[in-house]
Design an enzyme around this catalytic site. Sequence first.
Site, PDB file in Angstrom:
ATOM      1  CG  PHE A 184      -0.170   0.266   2.534  1.00 24.34           C
ATOM      2  CD1 PHE A 184       0.141   1.543   2.966  1.00 24.34           C
ATOM      3  CD2 PHE A 184       0.228  -0.802   3.332  1.00 24.34           C
ATOM      4  CE1 PHE A 184       0.838   1.769   4.139  1.00 24.34           C
ATOM      5  CE2 PHE A 184       0.925  -0.593   4.514  1.00 24.34           C
ATOM      6  CZ  PHE A 184       1.223   0.701   4.920  1.00 24.34           C
ATOM      7  CE  LYS A 208      -3.314  -8.409  -3.855  1.00 27.64           C
ATOM      8  NZ  LYS A 208      -4.015  -7.504  -2.870  1.00 27.64           N
ATOM      9  CD  GLU A 211      -5.761  -5.856   0.820  1.00 29.38           C
ATOM     10  OE1 GLU A 211      -5.461  -6.193   1.981  1.00 29.38           O
ATOM     11  OE2 GLU A 211      -5.046  -6.138  -0.182  1.00 29.38           O
ATOM     12  CB  CYS A 316      11.011  -0.909   3.169  1.00 30.09           C
ATOM     13  SG  CYS A 316      11.486  -0.622   1.451  1.00 30.09           S
ATOM     14  CD  GLU A 414       8.873  -3.309   9.069  1.00 29.01           C
ATOM     15  OE1 GLU A 414       9.226  -2.701   8.051  1.00 29.01           O
ATOM     16  OE2 GLU A 414       8.345  -4.438   9.039  1.00 29.01           O
TER      17      GLU A 414
END
Length: 540
Positions: A184, A208, A211, A316, A414
């Site tokens: 995302f 893909k 969502e 990241c 993280e």
Amino acid sequence: NNNNDDNDNNNNSASSMTDGPSDPKKRKMNGATSTTTIVDNFIDNEFVAPSSNSYKTVASPSNGKEIGKVGLSTAEDVNKAVASAKKAFPSWSCLTTKARAAKLMAFHALVKEHSKELAELIVQENGKNITEALADVAKGNETVEYACSLPQLAQGKILQVSSGGVSCCDRRDALGVVASIVPFNFPFMVPMWTTPIAMVMGNCIVVKPSEKVPLTMRRTAELMVEAGIPKGVFSMIQGEKEAVEALMEHKDVVAVTFVGSSPVAKIVASRCRELNKRVTALGGAKNHLVVLPDCSKEGASSDIVVSFAGCAGQRCMAASVLLLLEENSSGVLDMIVDKASKIKPGMGPGELGPVIDEQSYKKILHYIELAEKDGAKILLDGRKWKEEENEGGCWIGPTVLLHTSSQDRTIKEEVFGPVLSVYAPKSWQEAIDIENSNPFGNAASVYTTNGGAAQWFTQRFRAGMLGVNIGIPVPREPFSFGGLYGTTSKYGDMDITGDGAMEFFSNRIKITSKWPVVMDQNGSSSIVAPTDHANFAGRM
């Protein structure tokens, strides 16, 4: 990296919003100021409703309001997309690399023309500020530009390898149908890490999207059609876990790329390995910045704030841990806290947007509370933003934590938010030991004006992408993006952009050949070659 085009002819983002599979027109909701979009699968250059006819709400992270609905696909939908890609592959792959690149050049121009529109969609669905959103588009389009140069980069080699007239050459052949599963946090850039390179190398790709942010790629699919990309070359499947698993498992999908969390990256890589598929799966990160006493404090402090707080810390390459190795450590730290405290919530230039959803917000909150319990001092507390912002979004401000132990969980795990953990090691070696001991291996940086010191750290960091006086050391094409093998930041084969992607999305075919010796008019060979004892051809 904000090569932005503010052309007044850019379409308004609302013009690309649709009301559903049966009605391609936009639909107003909650009054005249709100629009929603139905995001379906994209197969054969058309938007197709999922076979389940099920949809999930897409909410704006800034206020929690519905801005769209995204289809939830099944294996049946994946089968249709892959079948379309497989059908398109023979004709697409037989085009020259130059012909394929020409299609992407048209797409590149369209992205530049519509960059503002795409950026506005990113702001709406992801929460980036407009400057960051424009950079998302510009950096993604930079990879498209690199893909357009592949006719000059992807050529094979030829060399005579034996004095007996034996030569070797190689060429790059496309793999077939490939899949790219994207996160995302960069709705346009990360899909473009793989899509244009895979396509110019002759593959047909099924993407893909996340969502959580499907709107940007929906508009991107329309631009692909406008650019003249043939049916089946670029497809999209919407959905969640079922769609991802169906893509991985499909027998006609020969390679998979994934960007996301480390636990899922490991699962994707392991399953693809079991199925003998090529795979690169990039996971999470815990990036360390080391500050030395001789650094430029003004430049370092500004850069560190942008690194940990920019894009709400949801990238990241963001700074996570600051290791202060300076005699007057409060100097840089005070400047960081001061500059971060002046950042305002919002999505305008220089402002800090919300995190993606409530789940992310609660995770970040959890790690701040953990640090408090472990004895960390909160130098800047961003938790108050949630109460100050009354729109119902997922707002959390820059947060700076001063730790007394390098073993605190917030330092080691993280967080993926605008949170900077600060610790003061007693020596260079302790700083390296802390960085080396973390299981991730994405990025690390050092701030110094001493070349020898920079070299000392860059030779010892345990990460795949290193920086000197740069808090976000992202390699630019032709250099490729990827963490370090053997860490939880990277699984599988090769890197995901640049030269690494060119290698990933092609098979090297090697041809060794020998032709009959041409005799001159006297019936003898014009050249007498010495015996090649390493040549097995025709000899026993």
